[in-house]
Motif scaffolding. Structure first.
Motif, PDB file in Angstrom:
ATOM      1  N   LYS A   1       0.847  -0.975  -0.437  1.00  0.00           N
ATOM      2  CA  LYS A   1      -0.199  -0.222   0.062  1.00  0.00           C
ATOM      3  C   LYS A   1       0.928   1.754  -0.262  1.00  0.00           C
ATOM      4  CE  LYS A   1      -3.761   2.635   0.057  1.00  0.00           C
ATOM      5  NZ  LYS A   1      -4.319   2.306  -0.834  1.00  0.00           N
TER       6      LYS A   1
ATOM      7  N   ASP B   1       0.044  -2.347   9.056  1.00  0.00           N
ATOM      8  CA  ASP B   1      -1.239  -3.375   8.415  1.00  0.00           C
ATOM      9  C   ASP B   1      -1.567  -2.603   8.068  1.00  0.00           C
ATOM     10  OD1 ASP B   1      -1.445  -5.537   7.548  1.00  0.00           O
ATOM     11  OD2 ASP B   1      -2.972  -6.683   8.938  1.00  0.00           O
TER      12      ASP B   1
ATOM     13  N   VAL C   1      -5.448  -1.997   6.350  1.00  0.00           N
ATOM     14  CA  VAL C   1      -6.615  -3.309   6.074  1.00  0.00           C
ATOM     15  C   VAL C   1      -7.768  -2.622   4.830  1.00  0.00           C
ATOM     16  CG1 VAL C   1      -6.639  -4.428   8.675  1.00  0.00           C
ATOM     17  CG2 VAL C   1      -7.757  -2.292   8.107  1.00  0.00           C
ATOM     18  N   ASP C   2      -8.402  -3.454   4.585  1.00  0.00           N
ATOM     19  CA  ASP C   2      -9.527  -3.027   2.997  1.00  0.00           C
ATOM     20  C   ASP C   2     -10.558  -3.793   3.174  1.00  0.00           C
ATOM     21  OD1 ASP C   2     -10.695  -2.018   1.373  1.00  0.00           O
ATOM     22  OD2 ASP C   2      -8.480  -2.056  -0.545  1.00  0.00           O
ATOM     23  N   THR C   3     -11.999  -3.419   3.956  1.00  0.00           N
ATOM     24  CA  THR C   3     -12.539  -4.589   3.995  1.00  0.00           C
ATOM     25  C   THR C   3     -13.459  -3.410   3.863  1.00  0.00           C
ATOM     26  OG1 THR C   3     -12.518  -3.787   6.565  1.00  0.00           O
ATOM     27  CG2 THR C   3     -11.691  -6.014   5.655  1.00  0.00           C
ATOM     28  N   ILE C   4     -15.189  -4.307   3.732  1.00  0.00           N
ATOM     29  CA  ILE C   4     -16.162  -3.143   4.081  1.00  0.00           C
ATOM     30  C   ILE C   4     -16.723  -2.613   5.226  1.00  0.00           C
ATOM     31  CG2 ILE C   4     -18.551  -3.450   4.531  1.00  0.00           C
ATOM     32  CD1 ILE C   4     -18.722  -6.129   2.382  1.00  0.00           C
ATOM     33  N   GLU C   5     -16.235  -2.935   6.864  1.00  0.00           N
ATOM     34  CA  GLU C   5     -16.108  -2.089   7.436  1.00  0.00           C
ATOM     35  C   GLU C   5     -15.132  -1.026   7.557  1.00  0.00           C
ATOM     36  OE1 GLU C   5     -15.599  -5.362   9.978  1.00  0.00           O
ATOM     37  OE2 GLU C   5     -18.020  -5.732  10.385  1.00  0.00           O
ATOM     38  N   LYS C   6     -13.547  -1.328   7.030  1.00  0.00           N
ATOM     39  CA  LYS C   6     -13.249  -0.463   7.746  1.00  0.00           C
ATOM     40  C   LYS C   6     -11.623  -0.184   6.035  1.00  0.00           C
ATOM     41  CE  LYS C   6      -9.092   0.508  11.284  1.00  0.00           C
ATOM     42  NZ  LYS C   6      -8.885  -0.491  12.719  1.00  0.00           N
ATOM     43  N   GLN C   7     -10.870   0.983   6.561  1.00  0.00           N
ATOM     44  CA  GLN C   7     -10.127   0.764   5.538  1.00  0.00           C
ATOM     45  C   GLN C   7      -8.544   1.693   5.605  1.00  0.00           C
ATOM     46  OE1 GLN C   7     -10.038   2.747   1.269  1.00  0.00           O
ATOM     47  NE2 GLN C   7      -8.539   1.236   0.515  1.00  0.00           N
TER      48      GLN C   7
ATOM     49  N   THR D   1      -3.151   0.062  10.388  1.00  0.00           N
ATOM     50  CA  THR D   1      -3.349  -0.258  11.525  1.00  0.00           C
ATOM     51  C   THR D   1      -2.248  -0.734  12.065  1.00  0.00           C
ATOM     52  OG1 THR D   1      -3.224  -2.574  11.503  1.00  0.00           O
ATOM     53  CG2 THR D   1      -6.396  -1.258  11.395  1.00  0.00           C
TER      54      THR D   1
END
Length: 115
Positions: A20, A87, A89-95, A98
């Motif tokens: 990223k 890290d 994260v790239d999810t529906i809940e959070k991007q 972290t």
């Protein structure tokens, strides 16, 4: 799913986070910037993280290389970040990025600060 990490002198950057950062730098058209990670007073738990791209080199900086991605930590933040894993994260809940920090005794409900 687990993320591979590269560990050098206290701070780890997962492969996802490294990719990223590389992508963001490419989008900026800059290869002279490093990801600076700092700990600053503030937030509801007392300390907060700052992540930003920086072209400066400050006295006492700890520099870590993850392939072609450079991570810099200022000398005051190094003790707070020893053993921390960054890290992405790239999810529906959070991007976003972290930080899993073993030095944090706790964090606020929003997750933006720690003590």
């Amino acid at each position: 799913m687990t993320a591979e990490t590269t560990n050098t002198q206290g701070v780890s950057l997962t492969d996802f986070a490294t990719t990223k950062v590389r992508t963001l730098l490419s989008q900026e058209g800059r290869d002279d910037l490093a990801l600076r990670i700092a700990v600053q007073p503030g937030g509801c738990s007392g300390m907060r993280y700052q992540l930003f791209f920086d072209d400066r080199s400050l006295e006492g900086d700890a520099t870590h290389a993850f392939g072609d991605v450079k991570v810099v930590v200022d000398k005051m933040s190094v003790p707070y970040l020893m053993g921390a894993t960054i890290d992405f994260v790239d999810t529906i809940e959070k991007q976003g990025f972290t930080i899993d920090n073993p030095n944090a005794g706790g964090s606020c409900a929003c997750g933006d600060s720690f003590h």
